[in-house]
Enzyme design. Structure first.
Site, PDB file in Angstrom:
ATOM      1  N   HIS A 111       0.821  -1.226   0.000  1.00 16.42           N
ATOM      2  CA  HIS A 111       0.000   0.000   0.000  1.00 16.42           C
ATOM      3  C   HIS A 111       0.852   1.273   0.000  1.00 16.42           C
ATOM      4  O   HIS A 111       0.370   2.340   0.340  1.00 16.42           O
ATOM      5  CB  HIS A 111      -0.971   0.003   1.194  1.00 16.42           C
ATOM      6  N   GLU A 206      -8.031 -10.249  17.552  1.00 19.23           N
ATOM      7  CA  GLU A 206      -9.331 -10.951  17.519  1.00 19.23           C
ATOM      8  C   GLU A 206      -9.440 -11.656  16.170  1.00 19.23           C
ATOM      9  O   GLU A 206      -8.678 -11.337  15.260  1.00 19.23           O
ATOM     10  CB  GLU A 206     -10.462  -9.934  17.668  1.00 19.23           C
TER      11      GLU A 206
HETATM   12  P1  OAD Z   1      -7.521  -2.466  10.328  1.00 24.67           P
HETATM   13  O1  OAD Z   1      -7.528  -1.258  11.197  1.00 24.67           O
HETATM   14  O2  OAD Z   1      -8.656  -2.669   9.405  1.00 24.67           O
HETATM   15  O3  OAD Z   1      -7.403  -3.770  11.241  1.00 24.67           O
HETATM   16  C1  OAD Z   1      -6.439  -3.868  12.242  1.00 24.67           C
HETATM   17  C2  OAD Z   1      -6.470  -5.274  12.811  1.00 24.67           C
HETATM   18  O4  OAD Z   1      -5.483  -5.346  13.812  1.00 24.67           O
HETATM   19  C3  OAD Z   1      -7.804  -5.657  13.465  1.00 24.67           C
HETATM   20  O5  OAD Z   1      -8.147  -6.979  13.107  1.00 24.67           O
HETATM   21  C4  OAD Z   1      -7.506  -5.548  14.960  1.00 24.67           C
HETATM   22  O6  OAD Z   1      -8.241  -6.509  15.723  1.00 24.67           O
HETATM   23  C5  OAD Z   1      -6.031  -5.870  15.001  1.00 24.67           C
HETATM   24  N1  OAD Z   1      -5.323  -5.224  16.112  1.00 24.67           N
HETATM   25  C6  OAD Z   1      -5.561  -4.047  16.716  1.00 24.67           C
HETATM   26  N2  OAD Z   1      -4.683  -3.800  17.686  1.00 24.67           N
HETATM   27  C7  OAD Z   1      -3.842  -4.864  17.720  1.00 24.67           C
HETATM   28  C8  OAD Z   1      -2.719  -5.229  18.538  1.00 24.67           C
HETATM   29  N3  OAD Z   1      -2.253  -4.421  19.485  1.00 24.67           N
HETATM   30  N4  OAD Z   1      -2.119  -6.403  18.281  1.00 24.67           N
HETATM   31  C9  OAD Z   1      -2.576  -7.239  17.295  1.00 24.67           C
HETATM   32  N5  OAD Z   1      -3.633  -6.956  16.516  1.00 24.67           N
HETATM   33  C10 OAD Z   1      -4.256  -5.783  16.719  1.00 24.67           C
HETATM   34  O7  OAD Z   1      -6.129  -2.443   9.538  1.00 24.67           O
HETATM   35  P2  OAD Z   1      -5.679  -3.281   8.250  1.00 24.67           P
HETATM   36  O8  OAD Z   1      -6.362  -4.592   8.187  1.00 24.67           O
HETATM   37  O9  OAD Z   1      -4.204  -3.254   8.241  1.00 24.67           O
HETATM   38  O10 OAD Z   1      -5.484   0.756   3.259  1.00 24.67           O
HETATM   39  O11 OAD Z   1      -6.228  -2.361   7.108  1.00 24.67           O
HETATM   40  C11 OAD Z   1      -5.958  -2.718   5.784  1.00 24.67           C
HETATM   41  C12 OAD Z   1      -5.989  -1.499   4.920  1.00 24.67           C
HETATM   42  O12 OAD Z   1      -7.214  -0.779   5.127  1.00 24.67           O
HETATM   43  C13 OAD Z   1      -4.947  -0.453   5.252  1.00 24.67           C
HETATM   44  O13 OAD Z   1      -3.698  -0.735   4.693  1.00 24.67           O
HETATM   45  C14 OAD Z   1      -5.533   0.793   4.698  1.00 24.67           C
HETATM   46  C15 OAD Z   1      -6.937   0.633   5.221  1.00 24.67           C
HETATM   47  O14 OAD Z   1      -7.914   1.295   4.555  1.00 24.67           O
HETATM   48  C16 OAD Z   1      -5.573   1.903   2.540  1.00 24.67           C
HETATM   49  O15 OAD Z   1      -5.631   3.005   3.058  1.00 24.67           O
HETATM   50  C17 OAD Z   1      -5.583   1.682   1.084  1.00 24.67           C
END
Ligand code: OAD
Length: 235
Positions: A111, A206
């Site tokens: 990304h 989760e």
């Molecule tokens: P999300 O914010 O959608 O998801 C974050 C994940 O990390 C969730 O499943 C949480 O449960 C988990 N999480 C939160 N805190 C945590 C911790 N301390 N330890 C372990 N896990 C934890 O983020 P992404 O899935 O990375 O793209 O999002 C994917 C893409 O959506 C991003 O790259 C971005 C966004 O829109 C663009 O902007 C194109």
């Protein structure tokens, strides 16, 4: 016996313990901002100043955050695997540079990267630590008003997918860390790995949207469960 080859996909959750905002968790970035306005080509065309302000804020925060124990464990694991004939390819959806600062070397930013800017006039990608704005000239061609964050927006093609797929073709294990599993094509890597018969482990706070596709899962904070997972990796 030589060490295994891993493909590790990371998302915002791996940087959460460093204090970097996640997107979809309560109070996350997409609660506070409309992604259509700040993370699409259409949003940028409509109001480039707003989009620059959004990414400037994230870029300014980078020097103040540090890699956490999860980033460090992945860098150490990569070095340990490489030293023993294996490999770790890190496919990250994160635009921060915490994996590199922890010492990871084989990192694919699907990304894009906050610390780079691209000129839409000449195509040059430059290292960028300052703010971006609508009047800033390209350091390469000099055209003003054509600079954009070197990040991938919704509706744009993620980068390095061929390399990620190639690494998956040689992988013994796929590990997904700290991602909601809701943004494709990155979220499709687990299905691609399973189709090739590769074992898949989920490390997340989760269960993700794809939790059913993993052959193993551990839930908790990345800074705790990733070092524990890496320590147990023996062959
Ligand atoms: P999300 O914010 O959608 O998801 C974050 C994940 O990390 C969730 O499943 C949480 O449960 C988990 N999480 C939160 N805190 C945590 C911790 N301390 N330890 C372990 N896990 C934890 O983020 P992404 O899935 O990375 O793209 O999002 C994917 C893409 O959506 C991003 O790259 C971005 C966004 O829109 C663009 O902007 C194109």
């Amino acid at each position: 016996m030589s060490a295994p080859s891993l493909v590790v996909l990371t998302g915002a959750g791996v940087s959460a313990d460093s204090g970097v905002d996640t997107f979809r968790t309560a109070g996350g970035l997409w609660d506070r901002y409309d992604w259509r306005e700040v993370a699409t080509p259409e949003g940028f065309a409509a109001d480039p100043g707003k989009v620059h302000a959004f990414y400037n804020e994230r870029r300014r925060a980078l020097p103040g955050v540090r890699p956490n124990a999860a980033h460090a464990a992945l860098a150490e694991l990569e070095a340990r695997l490489e030293a023993n004939g294996g490999r770790l390819t890190l496919v990250t959806q994160n635009v921060d540079d915490l994996h590199e600062r922890a010492g990871s070397r084989r990192v694919l930013h699907v990304h894009g990267e906050l610390a780079k800017a691209a000129c839409v006039a000449c195509g040059t990608v430059s290292v960028w630590t300052a703010d971006l704005g609508t009047e800033i000239p390209c350091p390469s061609c000099g055209v003003a008003g054509a600079m954009r964050p070197h990040v991938v927006w919704f509706g744009e093609m993620p980068r390095h997918l061929d390399e990620a797929e190639a690494a998956l073709g040689e992988a013994d294990l796929f590990v997904s860390i700290g991602t909601s599993g809701s943004v494709y094509p990155a979220a499709g890597l687990v299905a691609a790995a399973r189709a090739r018969g590769v074992d898949c482990t989920e490390l997340n706070l989760e269960p993700s949207a794809n939790a059913r596709l993993f052959t193993e899962a551990r839930y908790g904070r990345a800074a705790e469960i990733v070092p524990a997972f890496a320590k147990e990796m023996t062959w």
